[in-house]
Write an enzyme that holds these catalytic residues in place. Structure first.
Site, PDB file in Angstrom:
ATOM      1  N   SER A 140      69.379  51.340  41.266  1.00  0.00           N
ATOM      2  CA  SER A 140      69.209  50.954  42.668  1.00  0.00           C
ATOM      3  C   SER A 140      69.756  49.560  42.910  1.00  0.00           C
ATOM      4  O   SER A 140      69.800  48.732  41.996  1.00  0.00           O
ATOM      5  CB  SER A 140      67.717  50.970  43.026  1.00  0.00           C
ATOM      6  N   TYR A 153      59.491  48.208  41.337  1.00  0.00           N
ATOM      7  CA  TYR A 153      60.686  49.060  41.399  1.00  0.00           C
ATOM      8  C   TYR A 153      61.918  48.306  40.889  1.00  0.00           C
ATOM      9  O   TYR A 153      62.714  48.838  40.126  1.00  0.00           O
ATOM     10  CB  TYR A 153      60.886  49.511  42.855  1.00  0.00           C
TER      11      TYR A 153
END
Length: 242
Positions: A140, A153
């Site tokens: 990501s 995350y």
């Protein structure tokens, strides 16, 4: 029979990747954790496109689950070689670190980072023996740039980026490549709660990406066209860099 295993393959980017792998001629093993109906829809889509595959339900974040379900499947399907592994499964539990509880921290790291380890460990040996394999990790923008409210995350995805680069060097001699694809803002269930109109203004292309655009990048890394590319992180983000 050559197979592609896609974790978290029931929806969104995972589903688009499953369809891409089917289009490339792979038998697609679609992993999912809980949404059987969505996983079946993905398999139906794979078959509608002229491909075939199987559903495999297990929690990537559970070592026991991965060993028992995936391990048993590999053992009883010796005729099916996992040639491509796409580690796509991941969850978000966003919160500022100040407010984040340890469950939110561990859940996110467990699914993304530990899941990468447990699943890759199961299929790597087969690739090394065959002297061919493609491992593609979905990371990501958050893992490259860091995004506020996503320390868990960001940590998980940054960890996988480091693991991608290290593992790539370990297995390169055996014809196995390890790469990562780092999506930015992509239109999926996972981003449905975000203010797309407002966030799109931050992206030079002025729009969110599609799951298919991410799947196309994965398709490149899964193909023989990328045979001299390993340890690489490809951003698919419309120009939204750090």
């Amino acid at each position: 029979m050559n197979c592609a295993l896609v974790t978290g393959g029931s929806r969104g980017i995972g589903r688009a990747i499953c369809l891409k792998m089917a289009a490339m001629g792979y038998y697609v093993i679609i992993n999912y954790k809980g949404n059987a109906a969505a996983a079946q829809e993905t398999l139906d889509g794979v078959r509608a496109a002229g491909g075939n595959g199987a559903l495999l339900q297990f929690d990537v974040g559970s070592e026991t689950d991965v060993q028992q379900v995936l391990g048993a499947w590999l053992e009883s399907n010796k005729d099916k070689q996992v040639e491509v592994l796409v580690n796509n499964a991941g969850i978000r539990e966003d919160n500022l670190l100040f407010w984040m509880n340890s469950t939110q921290w561990h859940n996110v790291l467990n699914t993304s980072l530990n899941g990468f380890f447990y699943v890759t460990k199961q299929v790597l040996n087969g690739m090394l023996l065959k002297r061919y394999g493609r491992i593609i990790n979905i990371v990501s923008l958050s893992g490259i740039k860091g995004l506020p409210g996503q320390t868990n995350y960001s940590a998980a995805k940054a960890g996988i980026i480091g693991a991608t680069k290290a593992l790539a060097q370990e297995v390169a001699k055996r014809g196995v490549t390890v790469n990562a694809v780092a999506p930015g803002y992509i239109k999926t269930d996972m981003t449905a709660e975000l203010n797309e109109k407002e966030l799109a203004t931050l992206v030079p292309m002025n729009r969110f990406g599609t799951a298919e655009e991410v799947a196309d990048a994965v398709g490149f890394f899964a193909s023989k066209a990328s045979s001299y590319v390993t340890g690489e992180v490809l951003s698919v983000n419309g120009g939204l860099y750090t």
